[in-house]
Design a protein around this motif. Structure first.
Motif, short mmCIF file in Angstrom:
data_model
loop_
_atom_site.label_atom_id
_atom_site.label_comp_id
_atom_site.label_asym_id
_atom_site.label_seq_id
_atom_site.Cartn_x
_atom_site.Cartn_y
_atom_site.Cartn_z
N GLN A 165 0.74 -1.23 0.09
CA GLN A 165 0.01 -0.07 0.07
C GLN A 165 0.69 1.24 -0.14
O GLN A 165 0.46 2.33 -0.03
N ASP A 166 2.00 1.16 -0.15
CA ASP A 166 3.06 2.24 -0.04
C ASP A 166 3.33 2.82 -1.60
O ASP A 166 3.85 2.12 -2.38
N VAL A 167 2.78 4.16 -1.70
CA VAL A 167 2.77 4.54 -3.06
C VAL A 167 3.90 4.86 -3.42
O VAL A 167 4.19 4.57 -4.75
N GLU A 168 4.92 5.04 -2.83
CA GLU A 168 6.26 5.37 -3.24
C GLU A 168 6.89 4.03 -3.64
O GLU A 168 7.74 4.06 -4.76
N LYS A 169 6.73 3.01 -3.00
CA LYS A 169 7.18 1.63 -3.58
C LYS A 169 6.56 1.15 -4.52
O LYS A 169 7.17 0.61 -5.69
N LEU A 170 5.37 1.42 -4.88
CA LEU A 170 4.53 1.16 -5.84
C LEU A 170 4.96 1.70 -7.21
O LEU A 170 4.90 1.24 -8.41
N LYS A 171 5.51 3.01 -6.90
CA LYS A 171 6.18 3.69 -8.13
C LYS A 171 7.13 3.29 -8.86
O LYS A 171 7.52 3.37 -9.99
N THR A 172 8.01 2.09 -8.03
CA THR A 172 9.07 1.32 -8.72
C THR A 172 8.83 0.40 -9.58
O THR A 172 9.57 -0.22 -10.39
N LEU A 173 7.43 0.13 -9.83
CA LEU A 173 6.97 -0.99 -10.70
C LEU A 173 7.24 -0.63 -12.06
O LEU A 173 7.06 0.60 -12.55
N GLU A 174 7.74 -1.61 -12.81
CA GLU A 174 7.87 -1.35 -14.17
C GLU A 174 6.94 -2.42 -15.02
O GLU A 174 6.95 -2.58 -16.23
N VAL A 182 -0.17 -5.11 -12.95
CA VAL A 182 -0.36 -6.17 -12.00
C VAL A 182 -1.93 -6.81 -12.27
O VAL A 182 -2.62 -6.07 -12.62
N LEU A 183 -2.10 -8.18 -12.49
CA LEU A 183 -3.05 -8.75 -12.27
C LEU A 183 -3.50 -9.23 -11.00
O LEU A 183 -2.50 -9.96 -10.29
N GLY A 184 -4.60 -8.67 -10.08
CA GLY A 184 -4.79 -9.10 -8.93
C GLY A 184 -6.16 -9.91 -8.98
O GLY A 184 -6.99 -9.78 -9.38
N GLU A 229 -5.88 -0.53 -5.20
CA GLU A 229 -6.40 0.25 -6.68
C GLU A 229 -6.16 1.51 -6.69
O GLU A 229 -5.57 2.05 -7.67
N GLU A 230 -6.96 2.19 -5.61
CA GLU A 230 -6.49 3.75 -5.63
C GLU A 230 -5.07 4.00 -5.20
O GLU A 230 -4.50 5.13 -5.79
N ASN A 231 -4.10 3.21 -4.67
CA ASN A 231 -2.86 3.56 -4.50
C ASN A 231 -2.27 3.23 -5.79
O ASN A 231 -0.99 4.00 -6.04
N MET A 232 -2.67 2.32 -6.32
CA MET A 232 -1.76 2.13 -7.78
C MET A 232 -1.74 3.11 -8.61
O MET A 232 -1.16 3.81 -9.51
N GLN A 233 -3.30 3.77 -8.61
CA GLN A 233 -3.62 4.88 -9.35
C GLN A 233 -2.90 6.10 -9.17
O GLN A 233 -2.17 6.70 -9.98
N LYS A 234 -2.62 6.18 -7.76
CA LYS A 234 -1.76 7.24 -7.19
C LYS A 234 -0.37 7.57 -7.70
O LYS A 234 0.22 8.33 -8.10
N ALA A 235 0.09 5.96 -7.58
CA ALA A 235 1.53 5.77 -8.15
C ALA A 235 1.61 5.92 -9.90
O ALA A 235 2.81 5.77 -10.31
N GLY A 236 0.47 5.91 -10.37
CA GLY A 236 0.69 6.18 -11.82
C GLY A 236 0.65 4.55 -12.41
O GLY A 236 1.52 4.57 -13.62
N VAL A 296 -8.01 -5.82 -11.39
CA VAL A 296 -8.58 -6.91 -10.30
C VAL A 296 -9.88 -7.70 -10.63
O VAL A 296 -10.82 -6.98 -11.21
N LYS A 297 -9.67 -8.84 -10.52
CA LYS A 297 -10.85 -9.61 -10.61
C LYS A 297 -11.23 -10.24 -9.20
O LYS A 297 -10.46 -10.84 -8.58
N MET A 298 -12.44 -10.06 -8.81
CA MET A 298 -13.02 -10.49 -7.72
C MET A 298 -14.00 -11.41 -7.70
O MET A 298 -14.81 -11.53 -8.29
N TYR A 299 -13.76 -12.72 -7.22
CA TYR A 299 -14.41 -13.82 -7.17
C TYR A 299 -15.30 -14.06 -5.75
O TYR A 299 -14.95 -13.50 -4.71
N ASP A 300 -16.50 -14.62 -5.99
CA ASP A 300 -17.37 -14.86 -4.94
C ASP A 300 -16.81 -16.10 -4.19
O ASP A 300 -17.46 -17.22 -4.60
N ALA A 301 -15.68 -15.80 -3.63
CA ALA A 301 -15.14 -17.19 -2.82
C ALA A 301 -14.24 -16.63 -1.76
O ALA A 301 -14.09 -15.38 -1.58
#
Length: 284
Positions: free
Chosen positions: A201-210, A213-215, A233-240, A245-250
């Protein structure tokens, strides 16, 4: 993963839980975090109840156990399915909190057979230890040293070489590690799949992704709540950064065929989704 971190905060929380009457727990706010938080969560009986002991299963297939060096001066283990043709494409597979067991080897082979011409390396994050009961797994995860985890992942990345192109996949504890691995891979990262693992959830760390992501998550998961996924999802958006995300009923662990709460329909659909994503990222 050998060092248990004990802090004043975790001691106070444990003391508090003993003194205050415990209500029936419906939600665990954090799951599979690294360092001290992970130790605290692994010791929580409610957290352990999310992980029913896996059904007995013996893997009989291809692949071999290997060793590779890690930056901390030690060695680590992995289960390798080498591409039949020379390839710089690699899928790093990260275990659940049980360890590198036969179920993970079977899942690795499934990806290997379906991806074709991709090296698949299931990374042993427990240095040879495997649990069969929740209490055992809790102790192993309690002993997790985030520096050792990082060193093992870096060693696996180095083993594949500087020309390697990576995608990663993991479940539960390994879902968290898959995301962490993608950050360590730098520009070599091409894809990342995380099944119901604790999101960074750390936005600064997420910014390092190249990579994107499929969640894959479960709406009934009491460890990784839909609210925490939304925050991710919100933090990934903030990080650019991009996340799908795929959410299953499970519930938690629904994709593990050795888990008594296995959801066959959801697992099959999730695998198809993950496979198509990985094919797109690791295509020649």
């Amino acid at each position: 993963m050998k060092i248990v971190f004990i802090t004043g905060v975790s001691f106070f929380m444990s003391l508090f839980s003993m003194l205050v009457p415990k209500k029936e727990e419906t939600k665990i706010p954090l799951c599979h975090s690294a360092g001290n938080d992970m130790s605290a969560m692994a010791a929580d009986p409610a957290f352990q109840r999310l992980h029913i002991a896996p059904l007995s299963f013996i893997y009989k297939g291809a692949g071999e156990m290997i060793k590779f060096s890690t930056p901390d001066g030690q060695q680590a283990n992995g289960f390798l399915l080498k591409a039949k043709k020379p390839s710089d494409k690699w899928l790093l597979v990260y275990q659940e909190w049980w360890g590198l067991n036969d179920n993970i080897k079977q899942q690795s082979e499934a990806f290997y057979n379906d991806l074709k011409d991709v090296n698949v390396l299931a990374v042993d994050m427990y240095d040879g230890k495997v649990a069969t009961e929740p209490s055992e797994a809790g102790k192993l995860m309690q002993g997790a040293d985030k520096n050792r985890l990082s060193s093992i992942m870096k060693g696996a990345i180095a083993y594949a070489g500087p020309k390697a192109e990576f995608a990663s996949v993991g479940w539960c504890f390994g879902g968290m590690l898959s995301l962490q691995s993608a950050m360590l891979e730098g520009k070599q990262a091409k894809g990342c799949v995380m099944y119901y693992g604790r999101p960074e959830q750390d936005v600064e760390k997420l910014k390092t992704l190249e990579t994107d992501v499929l969640g894959i998550f479960g709406s009934q998961d009491k460890g990784i709540s839909p609210e925490s996924v939304k925050q991710f999802e919100e933090n990934m958006q903030k990080a650019g950064e991009k996340v799908t995300v795929k959410m299953y009923d499970a519930g938690h662990g629904f994709a593990n065929p050795s888990n008594p709460v296995y959801n066959k329909e959801a697992a099959a659909d999730a695998y198809k989704l993950a496979l198509n994503y990985l094919k797109g990222k690791l295509s020649a």
